[in-house]
Motif scaffolding. Structure first.
Motif, PDB file in Angstrom:
ATOM      1  N   PRO A 227       0.824  -1.216   0.000  1.00  0.00           N
ATOM      2  CA  PRO A 227       0.000   0.000   0.000  1.00  0.00           C
ATOM      3  C   PRO A 227       0.857   1.265   0.000  1.00  0.00           C
ATOM      4  CG  PRO A 227      -0.914  -1.581   1.554  1.00  0.00           C
ATOM      5  CD  PRO A 227       0.382  -2.162   1.041  1.00  0.00           C
ATOM      6  N   ALA A 228       1.958   1.256   0.773  1.00  0.00           N
ATOM      7  CA  ALA A 228       2.804   2.458   0.849  1.00  0.00           C
ATOM      8  C   ALA A 228       3.436   2.742  -0.515  1.00  0.00           C
ATOM      9  CB  ALA A 228       3.888   2.249   1.907  1.00  0.00           C
ATOM     10  N   ARG A 229       3.866   1.678  -1.219  1.00  0.00           N
ATOM     11  CA  ARG A 229       4.488   1.892  -2.532  1.00  0.00           C
ATOM     12  C   ARG A 229       3.456   2.413  -3.537  1.00  0.00           C
ATOM     13  NH1 ARG A 229       7.793  -1.703  -6.608  1.00  0.00           N
ATOM     14  NH2 ARG A 229       8.418   0.028  -7.956  1.00  0.00           N
ATOM     15  N   LEU A 230       2.240   1.854  -3.465  1.00  0.00           N
ATOM     16  CA  LEU A 230       1.193   2.295  -4.400  1.00  0.00           C
ATOM     17  C   LEU A 230       0.794   3.743  -4.113  1.00  0.00           C
ATOM     18  CD1 LEU A 230      -0.837  -1.032  -4.457  1.00  0.00           C
ATOM     19  CD2 LEU A 230       0.382  -0.009  -6.392  1.00  0.00           C
ATOM     20  N   ALA A 231       0.787   4.109  -2.824  1.00  0.00           N
ATOM     21  CA  ALA A 231       0.461   5.504  -2.480  1.00  0.00           C
ATOM     22  C   ALA A 231       1.567   6.438  -2.992  1.00  0.00           C
ATOM     23  CB  ALA A 231       0.298   5.640  -0.972  1.00  0.00           C
ATOM     24  N   ALA A 232       2.819   5.990  -2.846  1.00  0.00           N
ATOM     25  CA  ALA A 232       3.942   6.808  -3.326  1.00  0.00           C
ATOM     26  C   ALA A 232       3.860   6.947  -4.848  1.00  0.00           C
ATOM     27  CB  ALA A 232       5.271   6.169  -2.910  1.00  0.00           C
ATOM     28  N   LEU A 233       3.481   5.875  -5.514  1.00  0.00           N
ATOM     29  CA  LEU A 233       3.323   5.908  -6.977  1.00  0.00           C
ATOM     30  C   LEU A 233       2.263   6.943  -7.359  1.00  0.00           C
ATOM     31  CD1 LEU A 233       3.642   4.472  -9.870  1.00  0.00           C
ATOM     32  CD2 LEU A 233       1.596   3.224  -9.205  1.00  0.00           C
ATOM     33  N   SER A 234       1.162   6.922  -6.623  1.00  0.00           N
ATOM     34  CA  SER A 234       0.071   7.840  -6.916  1.00  0.00           C
ATOM     35  C   SER A 234       0.541   9.295  -6.760  1.00  0.00           C
ATOM     36  CB  SER A 234      -1.085   7.519  -5.968  1.00  0.00           C
ATOM     37  OG  SER A 234      -2.127   8.389  -6.170  1.00  0.00           O
ATOM     38  N   ASP A 235       1.343   9.569  -5.723  1.00  0.00           N
ATOM     39  CA  ASP A 235       1.904  10.923  -5.528  1.00  0.00           C
ATOM     40  C   ASP A 235       2.784  11.308  -6.703  1.00  0.00           C
ATOM     41  OD1 ASP A 235       0.724  11.351  -3.156  1.00  0.00           O
ATOM     42  OD2 ASP A 235       2.450  10.740  -1.924  1.00  0.00           O
ATOM     43  N   LEU A 236       3.620  10.336  -7.082  1.00  0.00           N
ATOM     44  CA  LEU A 236       4.577  10.581  -8.165  1.00  0.00           C
ATOM     45  C   LEU A 236       3.866  10.901  -9.490  1.00  0.00           C
ATOM     46  CD1 LEU A 236       7.558   8.231  -8.186  1.00  0.00           C
ATOM     47  CD2 LEU A 236       6.731   9.063 -10.334  1.00  0.00           C
ATOM     48  N   LEU A 237       2.748  10.206  -9.718  1.00  0.00           N
ATOM     49  CA  LEU A 237       2.023  10.389 -10.979  1.00  0.00           C
ATOM     50  C   LEU A 237       1.479  11.809 -11.120  1.00  0.00           C
ATOM     51  CD1 LEU A 237       0.040   7.017 -11.228  1.00  0.00           C
ATOM     52  CD2 LEU A 237       2.104   7.694 -12.487  1.00  0.00           C
ATOM     53  N   GLN A 270       6.426   8.355 -23.647  1.00  0.00           N
ATOM     54  CA  GLN A 270       5.800   8.472 -22.327  1.00  0.00           C
ATOM     55  C   GLN A 270       5.900   7.160 -21.547  1.00  0.00           C
ATOM     56  OE1 GLN A 270       2.239  10.554 -21.766  1.00  0.00           O
ATOM     57  NE2 GLN A 270       2.428  11.802 -23.587  1.00  0.00           N
ATOM     58  N   ALA A 271       5.756   6.042 -22.245  1.00  0.00           N
ATOM     59  CA  ALA A 271       5.857   4.748 -21.564  1.00  0.00           C
ATOM     60  C   ALA A 271       7.270   4.558 -21.006  1.00  0.00           C
ATOM     61  CB  ALA A 271       5.484   3.619 -22.516  1.00  0.00           C
ATOM     62  N   ALA A 272       8.275   4.945 -21.801  1.00  0.00           N
ATOM     63  CA  ALA A 272       9.661   4.802 -21.324  1.00  0.00           C
ATOM     64  C   ALA A 272       9.883   5.697 -20.101  1.00  0.00           C
ATOM     65  CB  ALA A 272      10.630   5.163 -22.456  1.00  0.00           C
ATOM     66  N   LEU A 277      10.474   6.094 -14.159  1.00  0.00           N
ATOM     67  CA  LEU A 277      10.065   6.761 -12.918  1.00  0.00           C
ATOM     68  C   LEU A 277       9.490   5.813 -11.890  1.00  0.00           C
ATOM     69  CD1 LEU A 277       8.050   9.917 -14.064  1.00  0.00           C
ATOM     70  CD2 LEU A 277       9.931   9.876 -12.419  1.00  0.00           C
ATOM     71  N   THR A 278       8.748   4.807 -12.371  1.00  0.00           N
ATOM     72  CA  THR A 278       7.928   4.009 -11.437  1.00  0.00           C
ATOM     73  C   THR A 278       8.405   2.577 -11.268  1.00  0.00           C
ATOM     74  OG1 THR A 278       6.461   3.219 -13.199  1.00  0.00           O
ATOM     75  CG2 THR A 278       5.872   5.318 -12.154  1.00  0.00           C
ATOM     76  N   GLY A 279       9.230   2.103 -12.176  1.00  0.00           N
ATOM     77  CA  GLY A 279       9.635   0.693 -12.123  1.00  0.00           C
ATOM     78  C   GLY A 279       8.590  -0.229 -12.726  1.00  0.00           C
ATOM     79  N   ALA A 280       7.519   0.336 -13.310  1.00  0.00           N
ATOM     80  CA  ALA A 280       6.492  -0.516 -13.934  1.00  0.00           C
ATOM     81  C   ALA A 280       7.008  -1.045 -15.266  1.00  0.00           C
ATOM     82  CB  ALA A 280       5.212   0.287 -14.137  1.00  0.00           C
ATOM     83  N   ARG A 281       6.452  -2.205 -15.669  1.00  0.00           N
ATOM     84  CA  ARG A 281       6.898  -2.886 -16.884  1.00  0.00           C
ATOM     85  C   ARG A 281       5.958  -2.541 -18.032  1.00  0.00           C
ATOM     86  NH1 ARG A 281       5.355  -8.053 -18.811  1.00  0.00           N
ATOM     87  NH2 ARG A 281       3.996  -8.428 -17.026  1.00  0.00           N
TER      88      ARG A 281
END
Ligand code: FAD
Length: 414
Positions: A227-237, A270-272, A277-281
Motif C-alpha cells: 500500500p505504501a508503494r502504491l500511495a507513493a506511486l500515486s503521488d509521483l504520478l 511516455q511509456a519509457a 520513474l515508477t519501475g512498472a513494466r
C-alpha cells in the motif's frame, strides 16, 4: 392481464399507441415490483404524452434503457409502468468539425461508437468506457454517471455531455445546453440530469463532446507493491511529465496499471519515461489487451455488493488498508481518489466501511446490493445536500411520477 393492470395499460395505449404498450412481466420487475405495463414510445412527443397521462392518472413510471443497472439507487416505492427508451434510437447529428454529436437516449453506446468510427476522414470517439459492450444506452450512461478507467483523463458523463433534451414527469418538454461546447446560460439542467437515476426527467436526447481517437496506446504494470508503494506511486504520478489515460490500482492483487494514449512516437516516449520513474513494466499489445478486458469488468464481475467510494487522493494507503479489512476486491482510479469495491452482501460491512471512509474525509454510495442492503444504499440523509435534492425533486417532479423514492426513499416526501 389482471383487472388492476387494465386501466394503466389502457391509459398508456391511448397516449402512445397500442403497438407501443405490452403487459409487464416478471422479467421487467424493478426491485421486485412487477409493472402493469411496459411502454416503448416511438419519439419524444410520445414520451411527453405518456408522462402527461401518467401524471394525470397518478401512475409511477420507471425509465429503462438496456436495463443493466436498474438496481442502482433505492428501490422505487412504486412502478406502475416501465418506460422503455429502446425506440428512441439513432444519431441525430454528428458535426466532426466541432467534435460534437447529438444522439437519442436509447441508442446503445456501441452503436454510437460504430457510427462515429464510420464517419469518413474523422477518427473520433466518446471516451466513456463502462463495461458490457453493446448493452448500455447513452441515456442510461448519463442517468447513472457510469464511467470506467478512462475517467482519469476524460472525466465522466458530467464532463462530456454538453446538452440534453428531456421530458419532465408532467409531460413538459425541456432542453438545456446545446450543440456547441461553450453554451451554458442560466441553470445547467444537463449536468443535474447526470447521475439522476431517472428520478428528475426522462432524457430523450443528449449532445456530447467527442475526442479524437488516439492512434496508439501503451500500458504498464507494476506488480507486488505494498500500500505504501502504491500511495507513493500515486503521488509521483501527479507531477510526472506524462498525460495518463488510466491509472488503476487493484487490491488485493497489489498491482497498478498505467495507460497512455497518443501517437506511436508519443506513447513510446511516455511509456519509457513512466517505466523509468515508477519501475512498472511496459506490456506488449496482447498483454495490454488482456489486461484491459480483465479490468473493464472489475469489480463488478462476481457475487456481492458493489460500492463507489471517494477519498482525498492523499489517503490511498489508508484506503487500501480498508480494502484489506472489508472488501473482496477494490479498484482505485489512483490520481482521482475514486474507487469501486466489491463487498460481502452484509449491511454491517457496508456501514462500517462507510464510517471508516468518512473518517478519511470521503464518502461511499452503494451501487449494487440486494434488498437486505436497501437501508445502507446511500449515506444517512440529514445533510444540506439532501434538502437540496428533495427541493429539486419537488420542483421538477412534484407529483412523484418518475421512480418515486429511488433517490431519497421516504425523505423525498418527508
Ligand atoms: C458487469 C458490469 C460492470 C460494470 N462496471 C461499471 C464500472 O466499472 N463503472 C461504472 O460506472 N459502471 C459500471 N457498470 C454499470 C453500467 O455499465 C451502467 O450503469 C450502464 O451503462 C447503465 O445503462 P443502461 O442503459 O443499462 O441503464 P438502465 O439500467 O436501463 O438504467 C439505469 C438508470 O438510468 C435511468 N435511465 C435510463 N435511461 C434513461 C433516460 N433516457 N432518461 C432518464 N433516466 C434513464 C433508469 O431509470 C435507471 O435509474 C457495470 C455494469 C455491469 C453489469
Amino acid at each position: 392481464m389482471s383487472t388492476a393492470a387494465a386501466p394503466a395499460r389502457t391509459l398508456l395505449e391511448r397516449a402512445a399507441g397500442e403497438d407501443a404498450v405490452r403487459e409487464g412481466t416478471a422479467a421487467d420487475a424493478v426491485g421486485g415490483l412487477v409493472p402493469a405495463a411496459v411502454v416503448s414510445p416511438v419519439d419524444e412527443a410520445a414520451v411527453a404524452a405518456v408522462c402527461s397521462a401518467a401524471h394525470r392518472a397518478g401512475l409511477a413510471l420507471v425509465v429503462r434503457g438496456a436495463g443493466t443497472r436498474q438496481g442502482w439507487g433505492r428501490t422505487p416505492r412504486r412502478c406502475d409502468a416501465v418506460l422503455d427508451t429502446s425506440r428512441l434510437r439513432g444519431v441525430v447529428e454528428h458535426a466532426p468539425g466541432d467534435l460534437v454529436c447529438t444522439v437519442r437516449a436509447g441508442t446503445p453506446l456501441d452503436e454510437l461508437r460504430e457510427v462515429l468510427a464510420a464517419a469518413p476522414g474523422h477518427r473520433q470517439w466518446l471516451p466513456l468506457d463502462p463495461p458490457q459492450p453493446g448493452a448500455q444506452t447513452v441515456g442510461g450512461l448519463v442517468a447513472t454517471a457510469a464511467a470506467g478507467p478512462l475517467r482519469v483523463r476524460y472525466g465522466t458523463a458530467r464532463d462530456l455531455v454538453i446538452g440534453a433534451r428531456f421530458v419532465l414527469g408532467d409531460g413538459t418538454v425541456g432542453h438545456s445546453g446545446g450543440r456547441v461546447v461553450k453554451n451554458v446560460a442560466g441553470y445547467d439542467v444537463t449536468r443535474l440530469l447526470v447521475g439522476s437515476l431517472g428520478t428528475l426527467a426522462v432524457i430523450t436526447e443528449v449532445t456530447v463532446r467527442l475526442h479524437p481517437l488516439p492512434p496508439a496506446s501503451r500500458s504498464l504494470l507494476l506488480e507486488r507493491a505494498s500500500p505504501a508503494r502504491l500511495a507513493a506511486l500515486s503521488d509521483l504520478l501527479r507531477t510526472a511529465p506524462v498525460v495518463l489515460s488510466a491509472a488503476d490500482v487493484c487490491w488485493p492483487d497489489a498491482t497498478a496499471r498505467l495507460r497512455v494514449d497518443g501517437t506511436e512516437e508519443a506513447v513510446d516516449e511516455q511509456a519509457a519515461a513512466l517505466a523509468g520513474l515508477t519501475g512498472a513494466r511496459v506490456l506488449d499489445g496482447a498483454e495490454a489487451e488482456a489486461l484491459d478486458a480483465a479490468l473493464a469488468v472489475r469489480p463488478w464481475r462476481g457475487e456481492g455488493a458493489v460500492a463507489g467510494l471517494a477519498v482525498p487522493r492523499t489517503r490511498l494507503a489508508e484506503l487500501l488498508e480498508l480494502a484489506s479489512a472489508y472488501a473482496v476486491e477494490m479498484v482505485v482510479r489512483a490520481p482521482l481518489g475514486v474507487a469501486e469495491a466489491r463487498l460481502p452482501e452484509r449491511p454491517e460491512v457496508v456501514a462500517q466501511l462507510r464510517a471508516a471512509v468518512e473518517r478519511l474525509g470521503g464518502h461511499l454510495v452503494l451501487h449494487r446490493g440486494g434488498p437486505g442492503l436497501a437501508g445502507v444504499a446511500l449515506p444517512a440523509g440529514d445533510g444540506p445536500e439532501v434538502a437540496l435534492m428533495r427541493a429539486l425533486k419537488r420542483s421538477l417532479d412534484p407529483a412523484g411520477v418518475l421512480a418515486p423514492g429511488r433517490a431519497l426513499g421516504d425523505e423525498e416526501t418527508a
